[in-house]
Enzyme design. Sequence first.
Site, mmCIF file in Angstrom:
data_model
loop_
_atom_site.group_PDB
_atom_site.id
_atom_site.type_symbol
_atom_site.label_atom_id
_atom_site.label_comp_id
_atom_site.label_asym_id
_atom_site.label_seq_id
_atom_site.Cartn_x
_atom_site.Cartn_y
_atom_site.Cartn_z
ATOM 1 N N CYS A 76 0.877 -1.109 0.075
ATOM 2 C CA CYS A 76 -0.027 -0.176 -0.035
ATOM 3 C C CYS A 76 0.860 1.047 -0.240
ATOM 4 O O CYS A 76 1.568 1.464 0.960
ATOM 5 C CB CYS A 76 -1.052 -0.001 1.347
ATOM 6 S SG CYS A 76 -1.783 1.528 1.348
ATOM 7 N N CYS A 186 -0.779 4.035 -6.383
ATOM 8 C CA CYS A 186 -1.773 3.053 -5.497
ATOM 9 C C CYS A 186 -1.960 1.915 -6.136
ATOM 10 O O CYS A 186 -2.206 1.616 -7.208
ATOM 11 C CB CYS A 186 -3.101 3.896 -5.245
ATOM 12 S SG CYS A 186 -4.367 2.905 -4.526
HETATM 13 N N1 DGL Z 1 -3.899 0.705 -2.027
HETATM 14 C C1 DGL Z 1 -3.599 1.774 -1.377
HETATM 15 C C2 DGL Z 1 -2.376 2.474 -1.919
HETATM 16 O O1 DGL Z 1 -1.588 1.677 -2.489
HETATM 17 C C3 DGL Z 1 -4.569 2.338 -0.588
HETATM 18 C C4 DGL Z 1 -5.620 3.204 -0.912
HETATM 19 C C5 DGL Z 1 -6.379 3.614 -0.017
HETATM 20 O O2 DGL Z 1 -6.963 2.691 1.058
HETATM 21 O O3 DGL Z 1 -6.743 4.732 0.237
HETATM 22 O O4 DGL Z 1 -2.161 3.556 -1.739
#
Ligand code: DGL
Length: 267
Positions: A76, A186
């Site tokens: 993430c 993301c």
């Molecule tokens: N998948 C996540 C990232 O890479 C988080 C997205 C989120 O929960 O806002 O930032």
Amino acid sequence: MIKSNSFPIGIFDSGIGGTSIWKEINTLLPSENTIYLADSKNAPYGDKSKEDIINLSIKNTEILLKKNCKLIVVACNTATTNAIKVLRNKYDVPFIGIEPAIKIAALNTKTNTIGILATKGTLNSELFEKTSNTLNKEIKIIEIIGKGLVELIESEKIESEAMKKLLSSYVSPLIKKNADCLVLGCTHYPYLIPQIKEIVGNHIQIIDSGEAVARQTKAILNKNSLLNTSNNQNSLHHFFINKDKKVMEMFVDQKKTKNITITKKEF
Ligand code: DGL
């Protein structure tokens, strides 16, 4: 406790986004056992305060450590850019993070203009600012907060009209602004690549760091003598999600990889 190389790799994300990283890891390191935590109940992380993101990252890490994970992949960008420093100071286990690949985009751009689509939490983080400041000053970075995209993906609305409209409002202005690279900052966004391509055509190269994370995971396991070298054909993959597990079933192909279990669990 001494970690053994047959112990699992732990992976967490605010939801299903990190499965894009899990797939890269499983392709490069098929012998490795994995445990994945999808904290979908708390998604999106991107709109939360730094303090909340740190606390959620600590909660996820502790669950994975209780399950004997030998290395943790923070799959993430939002959690990496806000919390990985704290995690590395607090725990002994090696951590791999994911950050938007703006350095790669800076090397590839011919128009000196790059777009970055990421969460508010990532774009406002000190780590992102620090990395941006290392780029050649001639390079223009167009920051786009992908507000609402994670929620649509988590609620299985990838193919919806709402997604098309929202995505187009974020990425089509890049063409007019002469950007030739778009960094996906993301881990949820690689699932939007076909739709982004439909909008930007061949004008813009899409850059994503999933594969690089898998390579880094392998290198760090190797360095710590934790690589599973057993040629294990029966690696186990446990996915835990704290919301409806149907969404996870959509993103992880249980026919393609054997020994996958998906469990709904409170955490
Ligand atoms: N998948 C996540 C990232 O890479 C988080 C997205 C989120 O929960 O806002 O930032």
